[in-house]
Design a protein around this motif. Structure first.
Motif, short mmCIF file in Angstrom:
data_model
loop_
_atom_site.label_atom_id
_atom_site.label_comp_id
_atom_site.label_asym_id
_atom_site.label_seq_id
_atom_site.Cartn_x
_atom_site.Cartn_y
_atom_site.Cartn_z
N LEU A 87 31.78 -8.63 49.29
CA LEU A 87 30.73 -9.10 50.20
C LEU A 87 31.15 -10.36 50.95
O LEU A 87 30.75 -10.57 52.11
N ASN A 88 31.93 -11.21 50.32
CA ASN A 88 32.27 -12.49 50.92
C ASN A 88 33.58 -12.50 51.69
O ASN A 88 33.90 -13.50 52.36
N PHE A 111 21.13 2.16 57.95
CA PHE A 111 21.07 0.84 58.56
C PHE A 111 22.25 -0.04 58.14
O PHE A 111 22.12 -1.26 57.98
N ALA A 112 23.40 0.60 57.97
CA ALA A 112 24.58 -0.11 57.48
C ALA A 112 24.95 -1.29 58.38
O ALA A 112 25.28 -2.37 57.90
N GLY A 113 24.91 -1.09 59.69
CA GLY A 113 25.28 -2.16 60.60
C GLY A 113 24.36 -3.35 60.51
O GLY A 113 24.81 -4.51 60.51
N ARG A 114 23.07 -3.10 60.42
CA ARG A 114 22.10 -4.20 60.32
C ARG A 114 22.28 -4.97 59.02
O ARG A 114 22.22 -6.21 59.00
N ILE A 115 22.49 -4.25 57.92
CA ILE A 115 22.67 -4.91 56.63
C ILE A 115 23.95 -5.72 56.62
O ILE A 115 23.99 -6.87 56.15
N ALA A 116 25.04 -5.17 57.14
CA ALA A 116 26.32 -5.89 57.19
C ALA A 116 26.18 -7.17 58.00
O ALA A 116 26.75 -8.22 57.63
N ARG A 117 25.45 -7.12 59.10
CA ARG A 117 25.26 -8.32 59.93
C ARG A 117 24.51 -9.39 59.15
O ARG A 117 24.86 -10.58 59.20
N ALA A 140 24.47 -14.56 56.26
CA ALA A 140 24.08 -15.31 55.06
C ALA A 140 25.27 -16.01 54.42
O ALA A 140 25.16 -17.16 53.98
N ARG A 141 26.43 -15.37 54.37
CA ARG A 141 27.58 -15.96 53.68
C ARG A 141 28.18 -17.12 54.47
O ARG A 141 28.97 -17.89 53.93
N GLU A 142 27.84 -17.23 55.75
CA GLU A 142 28.30 -18.39 56.52
C GLU A 142 27.67 -19.68 56.03
O GLU A 142 28.24 -20.77 56.17
N LYS A 143 26.51 -19.56 55.41
CA LYS A 143 25.82 -20.72 54.84
C LYS A 143 26.28 -20.99 53.40
O LYS A 143 26.48 -22.14 53.01
N ALA A 144 26.43 -19.93 52.62
CA ALA A 144 26.89 -20.06 51.23
C ALA A 144 27.34 -18.69 50.76
O ALA A 144 26.77 -17.66 51.15
N PRO A 145 28.38 -18.65 49.91
CA PRO A 145 28.85 -17.34 49.40
C PRO A 145 27.75 -16.63 48.62
O PRO A 145 26.94 -17.26 47.93
N LEU A 146 27.73 -15.33 48.73
CA LEU A 146 26.78 -14.52 47.95
C LEU A 146 27.29 -14.41 46.52
O LEU A 146 28.46 -14.09 46.30
N ARG A 157 24.67 -13.54 43.66
CA ARG A 157 23.72 -12.89 42.76
C ARG A 157 23.19 -11.59 43.38
O ARG A 157 23.07 -11.44 44.59
N THR A 158 22.85 -10.65 42.49
CA THR A 158 22.32 -9.38 42.96
C THR A 158 20.98 -9.57 43.68
O THR A 158 20.69 -8.84 44.63
N SER A 159 20.17 -10.52 43.23
CA SER A 159 18.87 -10.74 43.87
C SER A 159 19.04 -11.18 45.32
O SER A 159 18.23 -10.82 46.19
N GLU A 160 20.10 -11.96 45.62
CA GLU A 160 20.37 -12.36 47.00
C GLU A 160 20.66 -11.13 47.86
O GLU A 160 20.18 -11.01 48.99
N LEU A 161 21.45 -10.21 47.32
CA LEU A 161 21.80 -9.01 48.07
C LEU A 161 20.58 -8.13 48.29
O LEU A 161 20.38 -7.60 49.39
N VAL A 162 19.75 -7.98 47.27
CA VAL A 162 18.53 -7.17 47.41
C VAL A 162 17.66 -7.73 48.53
O VAL A 162 17.14 -6.98 49.37
N ASP A 163 17.50 -9.05 48.58
CA ASP A 163 16.68 -9.68 49.62
C ASP A 163 17.28 -9.44 51.01
O ASP A 163 16.55 -9.18 51.97
N LEU A 164 18.60 -9.51 51.12
CA LEU A 164 19.25 -9.28 52.42
C LEU A 164 19.08 -7.84 52.87
O LEU A 164 18.85 -7.57 54.05
N VAL A 165 19.22 -6.91 51.95
CA VAL A 165 19.05 -5.50 52.30
C VAL A 165 17.61 -5.25 52.75
O VAL A 165 17.36 -4.58 53.76
N ARG A 166 16.68 -5.78 52.01
CA ARG A 166 15.26 -5.58 52.36
C ARG A 166 14.98 -6.13 53.75
O ARG A 166 14.26 -5.50 54.55
#
Length: 361
Positions: free
Chosen positions: A147-148, A167-173, A178-184, A186-195
């Motif tokens: 992811l990072n 929605f692969a493109g939207r999720i990847a974006r 998000a990782r430009e601010k801080a590396p991912l 935790r799984t909860s961070e990824l779930v929130d991004l996908v949602r």
């Protein structure tokens, strides 16, 4: 304690059907079966109990699974042999054990109950944990590293190809932003991004919206489809004539690979129109199931994790013709079905550079 723990945590899918399909090939004393994806040993236990003259070689890449299964199966003594390996290494495992061939192979694909239930492994989107997802936690690249470090195009490719995510493109974006601010981490961070990356209307059906993303990352981290594409032909080659292979898949990408590999062996390979089919082009496999079998109502009630199972089985009729043996033709250079396995000491695949070809690690 470990034996009870493994048995209570793992209910093998379609166990009796697997045993029934394999039993005719394992009828003779001294028969050997490979459980290529041992997990916590439920299928192997069922075979060893039902067929007291059979020996099972259990392969798994997860050291913890091997430990739990070995404790569960200790009562069978030397009828069970655990091996720490990835299941496309079947030829090397047989050579190490001085086994020229086996009468049965069983593959129960995908993530195991052990890996799903242990929150710290990062496989489950419903539990917060480090983004790991390695089936063998002692080596390889983690989901966090994927992811990072993968660029946006590569992330979208992984989610689209391995998760069949619309929605692969939207999720990847969202991930890249998000990782430009801080590396991912935790799984909860990824779930929130996908949602956040999926339109609200699409989140209303189909269960947790992160399901496809987690599947895609798990497949990428563990190289699952490439391993399977090499493992099925290798398993067929390990079978003696009359031997049988049973494969349980849990998503369409896996099942498609198994279907194609079995079909290739069950079809005439001669050019169409020949008045007589040469023996070297006759089928070398016989399909034992009509299409892919699914769990019935009783199995679903007993074991909810059987909901997505697709079971296929085949029997070896004769040796594989020379022109169809693994490693022949272009497949050997691509790592495709029957091709060469990569050097496992190499670093995992690195993402493409935005300005050029894929970087080497």
């Amino acid at each position: 304690m470990a034996e009870r723990d493994a048995a209570s945590r793992h209910l093998p899918v379609l166990l009796q059907r697997c045993v029934d399909l394999l039993a005719p090939a394992l009828a003779e004393p001294g028969s050997v079966m490979i459980d290529a994806t041992l997990g916590m040993g439920g299928h192997t236990e069922g075979v060893l109990e039902a067929l007291p003259h059979v020996r099972v070689v259990g392969i798994d890449r997860d050291p913890e699974a091997l430990r739990l299964a070995s404790a569960r199966l200790a009562r069978f003594g030397d009828r069970f042999t655990p091996v720490h390996a990835v299941y496309d290494e079947i030829p090397e495992v047989l050579e190490r054990l001085d086994l020229p061939g086996v009468q049965g192979v069983l593959m129960d694909l995908g993530v195991s109950s052990l890996q799903l239930d242990e929150a710290g492994r990062g496989f489950a989107y419903a539990q917060d944990a480090p983004l790991d997802m390695r089936m063998d936690p002692t080596r390889g690249r983690t989901a966090a590293e994927v992811l990072n470090t993968y660029d946006e195009a590569d992330l979208a490719r992984v989610l689209r190809e391995y998760g069949e995510e619309r929605f692969a493109g939207r999720i990847a974006r969202r991930i890249v932003q998000a990782r430009e601010k801080a590396p991912l981490e935790r799984t909860s961070e990824l779930v929130d991004l996908v949602r956040a990356g999926i339109p609200a209307a699409a989140r209303q059906t189909g269960g947790n919206p992160a399901k496809r993303t987690f599947q895609a990352l798990r497949i990428e981290v563990n190289d699952e489809l490439a391993v399977l594409a090499r493992a099925v032909p290798a398993a067929v080659e390990a079978l003696v004539v009359g031997g049988r292979i049973v494969v349980e898949s849990y998503q369409s990408l896996e099942d498609r690979l198994v279907k194609r590999a079995f079909a290739a062996g069950a079809e005439i390979s001669a050019p169409p129109g020949l008045p007589v089919v040469p023996e070297t082009h006759a089928p070398f496999l016989r399909l034992l199931t009509r299409g892919a079998e699914e769990a019935d109502a009783a199995e679903l009630a007993r074991n909810p994790r059987s909901q997505s199972v697709r079971l296929r089985a085949a029997e070896r009729l004769r040796p594989t013709p020379e022109h169809l043996r693994p490693g022949r033709g272009d497949a050997g250079s691509t790592g495709g079905p029957g091709g060469r396995r990569p050097d496992r000491t190499r670093a995992p695949r690195a993402p493409r550079s935005p300005n050029g070809p894929r970087r080497t690690a």
